[in-house]
Each structure stands twice: as structure tokens, then as C-alpha cells.
Design a protein around this motif. Sequence first.
Motif, PDB file in Angstrom:
ATOM      1  N   LEU A 202       0.815  -1.207   0.000  1.00 32.42           N
ATOM      2  CA  LEU A 202       0.000   0.000   0.000  1.00 32.42           C
ATOM      3  C   LEU A 202       0.853   1.264   0.000  1.00 32.42           C
ATOM      4  O   LEU A 202       1.806   1.389   0.776  1.00 32.42           O
ATOM      5  CB  LEU A 202      -0.934   0.011   1.213  1.00 32.42           C
ATOM      6  N   THR A 204       0.429   5.435   0.504  1.00 34.38           N
ATOM      7  CA  THR A 204      -0.564   6.360   1.051  1.00 34.38           C
ATOM      8  C   THR A 204      -0.048   7.793   1.077  1.00 34.38           C
ATOM      9  O   THR A 204       1.150   8.038   1.199  1.00 34.38           O
ATOM     10  CB  THR A 204      -0.965   5.974   2.497  1.00 34.38           C
ATOM     11  N   THR A 205      -1.004   8.717   0.953  1.00 32.00           N
ATOM     12  CA  THR A 205      -0.746  10.142   1.125  1.00 32.00           C
ATOM     13  C   THR A 205      -1.878  10.716   1.951  1.00 32.00           C
ATOM     14  O   THR A 205      -3.051  10.467   1.662  1.00 32.00           O
ATOM     15  CB  THR A 205      -0.690  10.876  -0.230  1.00 32.00           C
ATOM     16  N   THR A 206      -1.534  11.470   2.973  1.00 28.74           N
ATOM     17  CA  THR A 206      -2.532  12.108   3.831  1.00 28.74           C
ATOM     18  C   THR A 206      -2.326  13.608   3.793  1.00 28.74           C
ATOM     19  O   THR A 206      -1.205  14.089   3.993  1.00 28.74           O
ATOM     20  CB  THR A 206      -2.427  11.616   5.284  1.00 28.74           C
ATOM     21  N   GLN A 230      -7.181  10.978   3.096  1.00 30.77           N
ATOM     22  CA  GLN A 230      -6.050  10.083   2.873  1.00 30.77           C
ATOM     23  C   GLN A 230      -6.308   9.246   1.624  1.00 30.77           C
ATOM     24  O   GLN A 230      -7.373   8.646   1.474  1.00 30.77           O
ATOM     25  CB  GLN A 230      -5.837   9.156   4.068  1.00 30.77           C
ATOM     26  N   THR A 232      -5.115   6.014  -0.628  1.00 38.29           N
ATOM     27  CA  THR A 232      -4.387   4.750  -0.545  1.00 38.29           C
ATOM     28  C   THR A 232      -4.452   4.046  -1.892  1.00 38.29           C
ATOM     29  O   THR A 232      -5.523   3.938  -2.493  1.00 38.29           O
ATOM     30  CB  THR A 232      -4.979   3.831   0.532  1.00 38.29           C
ATOM     31  N   GLU A 240      -7.829   1.794  -5.491  1.00 44.11           N
ATOM     32  CA  GLU A 240      -7.585   3.092  -4.870  1.00 44.11           C
ATOM     33  C   GLU A 240      -8.752   3.458  -3.954  1.00 44.11           C
ATOM     34  O   GLU A 240      -9.904   3.149  -4.252  1.00 44.11           O
ATOM     35  CB  GLU A 240      -7.420   4.163  -5.950  1.00 44.11           C
TER      36      GLU A 240
END
Length: 330
Positions: A202, A204-206, A230, A232, A240
Motif C-alpha cells: 500500500l 498512502t498520502t494524507t 487520505q 491509498t 484506490e
Amino acid sequence: MGNYFNKIIELFVKTTDVSTSSRDEFHRWLTGEKFSREKEKALQGLWDNIEEVTPAATSSQTQRSLDEVRKKIRQRHHKVNIKILRVWQVSAAVLLIALLSALYFTSNETPVNADLIEQYVPVAEMTHLTLPDGTEVQMNSTATLLYPAQFNGETRSVYLIGEANFKVTKNEEQPFIVKSNDFQVTALGTEFSMKVYPDETLLTTTLFSGSVEVRFNNMESSLILNPSEQFTYNKRTKEETISRPNLDDVTAWQRGELVFRSATLEEIIPVLERKYPYSFVYTVSTLRNDRYTFRFKENTSLQEIMDIIVEVSGNIKYRIEDNKYYLSPL
């Protein structure tokens, strides 16, 4: 024969649209025992070739990162059974290939006369740094960040392997771009975090404030994130999702805390190995697919964590020898 291995590895590193199945097959080939000496020599040759083309990209610290990976592979080869060795070697190879790919990225996008800086965070440590434009970065354990000594050109591009939080200095005329393998985040002035460890499925960007554009799926897909969202992306399934997580959980690592939400032991162990200077030895059949939720405060010892995990799971036990935790079923 040596030239054959050189061409395979160089082709893989330079190719950006490799499918997940092909990438996994390449890693299995790379970490297999057959022709291991020739493949290691080919990797070193590729590294040396990058040094000749872009001297600034191979700082002594970057060379130490490569040496450390190779050293750990050799140590594991002598001390761990072959099934566990292969699992760990795949992770090491993924990291090495990601690092080499990053150097190709920087050699293509950074001016030839620019000095390239590589920041690596050792196991069980975190690092704060300020980039040339004033952007503040907090990096988690085993993360690597490549960035130029000065941001010249139309963008401010950096390359991340691992996990980091960015507080970006606003500059509308020069977007800030964080790249990773098959993943890219673009911002003007905002705060966001990325988790892109090459051995994890995975990405991820938050987003905490402002807005960012996320590009993924071989850079063919993109979307805009809003604050508190967020994103993912599953590298294997191409799935996604956008969610609104508990931001206190997302930033827990920055405070030295550990938070696991509905995580399997297979997902928990790599995080523990990054935070503590210990490795885990176990067979795949030892770990079940049960999911657990834990929250551990800063300075909680690994033994305390394992005592809790063992008690909650009820199906494993452990013993400690030197810097290793050996897991086995009850």
C-alpha cells in the motif's frame, strides 16, 4: 554472461511502466541463489556507472546506504534459514532497486551541475531537516530522501523512499513534487505525509492542509485531495481509496508512538523492525490472518509490545536471542 545480467538489471531500473507481476518476478529472480555472485556484481556495476555519469548523485552517505544493504544480505545469508532469507532478501533488493531508480530519476531531472543530497534514516531513528526552499521534512525510520542542494528550474522535485511528513514552503511559480516509484504528489504550499516503503503493497498520502495532486497507476491516473483526506493505492490490485482517517493516528509515528488499526501480524512486524533494532524470524505458517488494533506510547519497549501481542493473539510465543525475536506457534 556478466553483460547479460547487466542488461537485465539496467533495463528494469530504467523502465517506469513495469507491471506489478513483472516486478515481483524480477525480484524473485534477483534474490534467487542461482548466479547470486554475478547478479551482485551487475548491481555494483550499475551503481558505478551511475557514479561516472552523475558524480554528485553518489555521496558517501549514499554509498554507505548501499553497503549497509549488502552487508545485511550477507549477514542474513549466514545466520537465517533459507526460507526466511528469501523473504528478507526480497525487501533488501526492492530497496536497492528503488534507490538505483531514484538515482536515474535525479540524473534525468536535476541539472548536471547541481549537487544532489541523499538523506538516509537508520533503523530506530527519525530525522528532521530543512530543504533549500525552507520546506520542513520529518522522516521516519529507514526512509531515504534525495534532493538537490538548490532548487533550479520549473519545479522543486525530490525523491522519497519510505515515510515522511512535508510542510511545504509556498511558491506558486515552482510546484513542490515528491516522487516515488509509480507515485507522485504535487503541492504549492501545504502539509502532507507520504508512506511509500518499497516492500509494502500500500502507498498512502494524507493531506493536513492546502491541496495536493496525486498521480499513480504508471502516472496515468490523478486526483486532487482535500484537507483531512487520505489516499491509498494498492500496487498489486491497482485499487484506490479515499478515506478520512483519525489524523492523530496518522501522525503518531512523528511523536514516537505506534498505532495499528485492524492490522495483521504480517503487517505489524515490518513496522516493529523499522522502529527497533531487532529482526524477527518465523515461518509463514506461524502467522495467522487475524487482525488487531493496538496503540503503544512513546518509549514502550519491544518486549512490552510483544508481551501484549502474544497475550492478545493467544496463538504464538517468542524467545529472544541476541538481536532477534524468534516466533513460533503455541
